[in-house]
Write an enzyme that holds these catalytic residues in place. Structure first.
Site, PDB file in Angstrom:
ATOM      1  N   CYS A 296      -2.035   6.400   9.365  1.00 47.03           N
ATOM      2  CA  CYS A 296      -0.828   5.798   9.943  1.00 47.03           C
ATOM      3  C   CYS A 296      -1.121   4.492  10.646  1.00 47.03           C
ATOM      4  O   CYS A 296      -2.009   4.437  11.488  1.00 47.03           O
ATOM      5  CB  CYS A 296      -0.280   6.692  11.056  1.00 47.03           C
ATOM      6  SG  CYS A 296       0.712   7.994  10.516  1.00 47.03           S
TER       7      CYS A 296
ATOM      8  N   CYS B   8       3.371   8.584   1.067  1.00 46.95           N
ATOM      9  CA  CYS B   8       3.794   7.680   2.139  1.00 46.95           C
ATOM     10  C   CYS B   8       4.105   6.325   1.506  1.00 46.95           C
ATOM     11  O   CYS B   8       3.224   5.668   0.960  1.00 46.95           O
ATOM     12  CB  CYS B   8       2.654   7.590   3.156  1.00 46.95           C
ATOM     13  SG  CYS B   8       3.038   6.542   4.547  1.00 46.95           S
TER      14      CYS B   8
ATOM     15  N   CYS C 247       0.160  -1.410  16.045  1.00 47.71           N
ATOM     16  CA  CYS C 247       0.278  -1.190  14.597  1.00 47.71           C
ATOM     17  C   CYS C 247      -0.318  -2.362  13.825  1.00 47.71           C
ATOM     18  O   CYS C 247       0.022  -3.517  14.092  1.00 47.71           O
ATOM     19  CB  CYS C 247       1.753  -1.019  14.232  1.00 47.71           C
ATOM     20  SG  CYS C 247       2.044  -0.923  12.464  1.00 47.71           S
TER      21      CYS C 247
ATOM     22  N   CYS D 142       5.072  -4.097  16.744  1.00 46.34           N
ATOM     23  CA  CYS D 142       4.614  -3.022  17.622  1.00 46.34           C
ATOM     24  C   CYS D 142       3.128  -3.283  17.888  1.00 46.34           C
ATOM     25  O   CYS D 142       2.354  -3.516  16.951  1.00 46.34           O
ATOM     26  CB  CYS D 142       4.845  -1.668  16.977  1.00 46.34           C
ATOM     27  SG  CYS D 142       6.591  -1.423  16.579  1.00 46.34           S
TER      28      CYS D 142
ATOM     29  N   GLU E 276       0.827  -1.197   0.000  1.00 47.55           N
ATOM     30  CA  GLU E 276       0.000   0.000   0.000  1.00 47.55           C
ATOM     31  C   GLU E 276       0.866   1.254   0.000  1.00 47.55           C
ATOM     32  O   GLU E 276       1.909   1.305   0.647  1.00 47.55           O
ATOM     33  CB  GLU E 276      -0.929  -0.021   1.221  1.00 47.55           C
ATOM     34  CG  GLU E 276      -1.932  -1.155   1.085  1.00 47.55           C
ATOM     35  CD  GLU E 276      -3.027  -1.130   2.132  1.00 47.55           C
ATOM     36  OE1 GLU E 276      -4.180  -1.394   1.774  1.00 47.55           O
ATOM     37  OE2 GLU E 276      -2.733  -0.859   3.307  1.00 47.55           O
TER      38      GLU E 276
ATOM     39  N   CYS F 241       5.981  -6.644   8.124  1.00 48.43           N
ATOM     40  CA  CYS F 241       7.066  -6.123   8.965  1.00 48.43           C
ATOM     41  C   CYS F 241       7.493  -7.237   9.906  1.00 48.43           C
ATOM     42  O   CYS F 241       6.654  -7.993  10.398  1.00 48.43           O
ATOM     43  CB  CYS F 241       6.543  -4.922   9.768  1.00 48.43           C
ATOM     44  SG  CYS F 241       7.834  -4.000  10.636  1.00 48.43           S
TER      45      CYS F 241
HETATM   46  N1  SAH Z   1       8.239   1.098  10.634  1.00 44.83           N
HETATM   47  C1  SAH Z   1       8.498   2.483  10.693  1.00 44.83           C
HETATM   48  C2  SAH Z   1       7.701   3.312   9.705  1.00 44.83           C
HETATM   49  C3  SAH Z   1       6.259   2.951   9.449  1.00 44.83           C
HETATM   50  S1  SAH Z   1       5.024   3.361  10.640  1.00 44.83           S
HETATM   51  C4  SAH Z   1       8.289   2.997  12.092  1.00 44.83           C
HETATM   52  O1  SAH Z   1       7.759   2.270  12.921  1.00 44.83           O
HETATM   53  O2  SAH Z   1       8.698   4.125  12.355  1.00 44.83           O
HETATM   54  C5  SAH Z   1       4.779   5.136  10.594  1.00 44.83           C
HETATM   55  C6  SAH Z   1       4.325   5.687  11.976  1.00 44.83           C
HETATM   56  O3  SAH Z   1       2.954   5.315  12.289  1.00 44.83           O
HETATM   57  C7  SAH Z   1       5.174   5.164  13.116  1.00 44.83           C
HETATM   58  O4  SAH Z   1       5.486   6.194  14.027  1.00 44.83           O
HETATM   59  C8  SAH Z   1       4.244   4.166  13.753  1.00 44.83           C
HETATM   60  O5  SAH Z   1       4.622   3.881  15.064  1.00 44.83           O
HETATM   61  C9  SAH Z   1       2.917   4.863  13.632  1.00 44.83           C
HETATM   62  N2  SAH Z   1       1.754   3.984  13.840  1.00 44.83           N
HETATM   63  C10 SAH Z   1       1.695   2.653  13.695  1.00 44.83           C
HETATM   64  N3  SAH Z   1       0.443   2.203  13.964  1.00 44.83           N
HETATM   65  C11 SAH Z   1      -0.297   3.269  14.288  1.00 44.83           C
HETATM   66  C12 SAH Z   1      -1.680   3.457  14.622  1.00 44.83           C
HETATM   67  N4  SAH Z   1      -2.508   2.433  14.667  1.00 44.83           N
HETATM   68  N5  SAH Z   1      -2.094   4.718  14.885  1.00 44.83           N
HETATM   69  C13 SAH Z   1      -1.241   5.759  14.797  1.00 44.83           C
HETATM   70  N6  SAH Z   1       0.056   5.647  14.454  1.00 44.83           N
HETATM   71  C14 SAH Z   1       0.534   4.413  14.214  1.00 44.83           C
HETATM   72 FE1  SF4 Z   2       6.706  -2.321  11.835  1.00 43.66          FE
HETATM   73 FE2  SF4 Z   2       4.433  -1.065  12.462  1.00 43.66          FE
HETATM   74 FE3  SF4 Z   2       6.389  -1.241  14.269  1.00 43.66          FE
HETATM   75 FE4  SF4 Z   2       6.695   0.385  12.141  1.00 43.66          FE
HETATM   76  S1  SF4 Z   2       5.183   0.589  13.766  1.00 43.66           S
HETATM   77  S2  SF4 Z   2       8.210  -1.087  12.978  1.00 43.66           S
HETATM   78  S3  SF4 Z   2       5.598  -0.836  10.550  1.00 43.66           S
HETATM   79  S4  SF4 Z   2       5.230  -2.981  13.384  1.00 43.66           S
END
Ligand code: SAH
Ligand code: SF4
Length: 401
Positions: free
Chosen positions: A380, A133, A147, A144, A120, A140
């Site tokens: 995000c 983006c 996420c 986290c 995406e 991944c």
């Molecule tokens: N993997 C990288 C980049 C992709 S995520 C990283 O973790 O930085 C881009 C941003 O969105 C990151 O700060 C991530 O922590 C945040 N993010 C992930 N899931 C989210 C959610 N459900 N709501 C808001 N932000 C989120």
């Molecule tokens: Fe991976 Fe989501 Fe964590 Fe970014 S925030 S490192 S995309 S699991």
């Protein structure tokens, strides 16, 4: 309301010739070498490599036929040996707020018999900028807990060509190449700039620093004046904190850095961003302090997702300010974007305001990121494709990289 288009992209029906090497994503010297390898002289190859870069990245060509400053015979040789096609578009959705989300389909050129993967890519138009983006991986390896992408196993790393392919395809769909057509269906483009895409953020699916070489290669082409000519100040790489690659990112790629901090105590960060167990907050912030090129004019953005009753107290805000003291920083508060099955809630707007207040009073600009494209599930952390996992053998091979 959102509009979903299912597009039959031409490349879907084009016969795939196994041995044709993809040219998108090759540095100029590597491209010249690829031409030498098929028998073109070194001198001519250097010239052709410059012409090809111009056609691919400035003019957005997808057919050798269009390359009129290259003789017909050479064009045919190129077409017989190389590919310059783009991903297929599986779907394109447009949010009521103008945000666009594409599902792109890639076939791995190195293993044409493997199933294709879907990623995406999201375009966010604002008053003064248009941000793309971009994804760096399919899924991944990290998990986290807040996420959605983190619930999808890593399928594979994207190649440099596939990372650039997202940018090229988005540019084409937004009419950003010379002679291109702006979208007719209400896609806003930022005023004051003649390009729809002015900024790129590596904030799509995946952890960019776990695919360092390909991300580096793609961003060097995206920022090259002879490539896509995006200013390095307008490219941001977001990492969950892969400490050993932070210094090389500044030194070799030299783009803006964003850190997904999200917690101010190791105990909590271990749960939210499990990579913290490997590289805890202190090590992460030390790497930030030493980020090459860091200055008040080039600050690091710290992302902080607002999770109700988890990390959003006044004490958390004060600790955040204390931790970041001495680091030229911006703080980006992200309202949590929910997804089906999550146990988290977003903090209330009053709580976010109070948190932002403490951070602002300490002298940090702390914009609260407005969620965009929620109706099309493009905000995000909501990106997740349905691509199935690869076999265990392939995953092990990837993990060993
Ligand atoms: N993997 C990288 C980049 C992709 S995520 C990283 O973790 O930085 C881009 C941003 O969105 C990151 O700060 C991530 O922590 C945040 N993010 C992930 N899931 C989210 C959610 N459900 N709501 C808001 N932000 C989120
Ligand atoms: Fe991976 Fe989501 Fe964590 Fe970014 S925030 S490192 S995309 S699991």
């Amino acid at each position: 309301m959102s509009i979903a288009l299912n597009l039959d992209h031409a490349s879907a029906t084009r016969p795939q010739v196994k041995s044709r090497k993809p040219l998108v994503g090759l540095s100029k010297p590597d491209l010249a070498q690829a031409l030498v390898d098929i028998g073109i002289s070194e001198k001519e190859s250097r010239m052709r490599a410059s012409q090809l870069w111009n056609w691919l990245y400035v003019n957005g060509a997808t057919e050798f036929e269009r390359m009129t400053n290259i003789g017909k015979g050479v064009r045919q040789v190129l077409a017989d040996n190389f590919r310059i096609d783009r991903p297929e578009i599986v779907s394109e959705q447009v949010s009521t707020d103008g945000t666009r989300k594409w599902l792109f389909r890639f076939r791995d050129p190195a293993s044409p018999n493997m199933p294709p993967v879907d990623v995406e890519t999201v375009y966010i138009p604002e008053e003064d900028r248009g941000t793309l983006c971009v994804s760096s991986q399919v899924g991944c390896t990290l998990t986290c807990s807040f996420c959605h992408t983190g619930t999808q196993k890593l399928v594979r790393n994207l190649t440099a060509g596939e990372i650039l392919g997202q940018m090229l395809m988005a540019r084409e769909r937004l009419g950003d190449f010379p002679g291109g057509q702006r979208p007719a269906d209400g896609g806003l483009v930022p005023s004051g700039d003649n390009r729809a895409i002015t900024n790129v953020v590596m904030m799509g699916m995946g952890e960019p620093l776990y695919n360092y070489d390909n991300v580096k290669q793609a961003l060097l082409i995206a920022s090259s004046g002879e490539g896509m000519s995006l200013s390095k100040r307008r490219i941001t790489l977001s990492t969950s904190g892969v400490v050993p690659y932070i210094e090389p990112t500044g030194r070799e790629i030299d783009v803006m850095l964003a850190i997904s901090l999200h917690a101010v105590r190791d105990e909590l960060r271990d749960m939210l961003v499990p990579i913290n167990k490997k590289w805890p907050i202190k090590e992460l912030l030390d790497a930030c302090r030493n980020y090459p090129g860091l200055s008040n004019a080039r600050r690091i953005t710290f992302e902080y997702v607002m999770l109700k009753d988890i990390n959003d107290s006044d004490a958390d805000a004060r600790e955040l300010v204390r931790l970041l003291a001495g680091i030229p920083a911006k703080i980006n508060l992200i309202p949590f974007n929910p997804w089906p099955g999550t146990n988290y809630d977003c903090s209330s707007s009053e709580r976010i305001e109070k948190f932002a207040d403490i951070v602002n009073r300490a002298g940090y600009a702390s914009p609260v990121r407005t969620p965009r494209g929620r109706d099309i599930y493009a905000a995000c952390g909501q990106l997740k494709s349905e691509t199935e996992r690869l076999s265990k053998k392939d995953r092990d091979a990837l993990a060993a990289l």
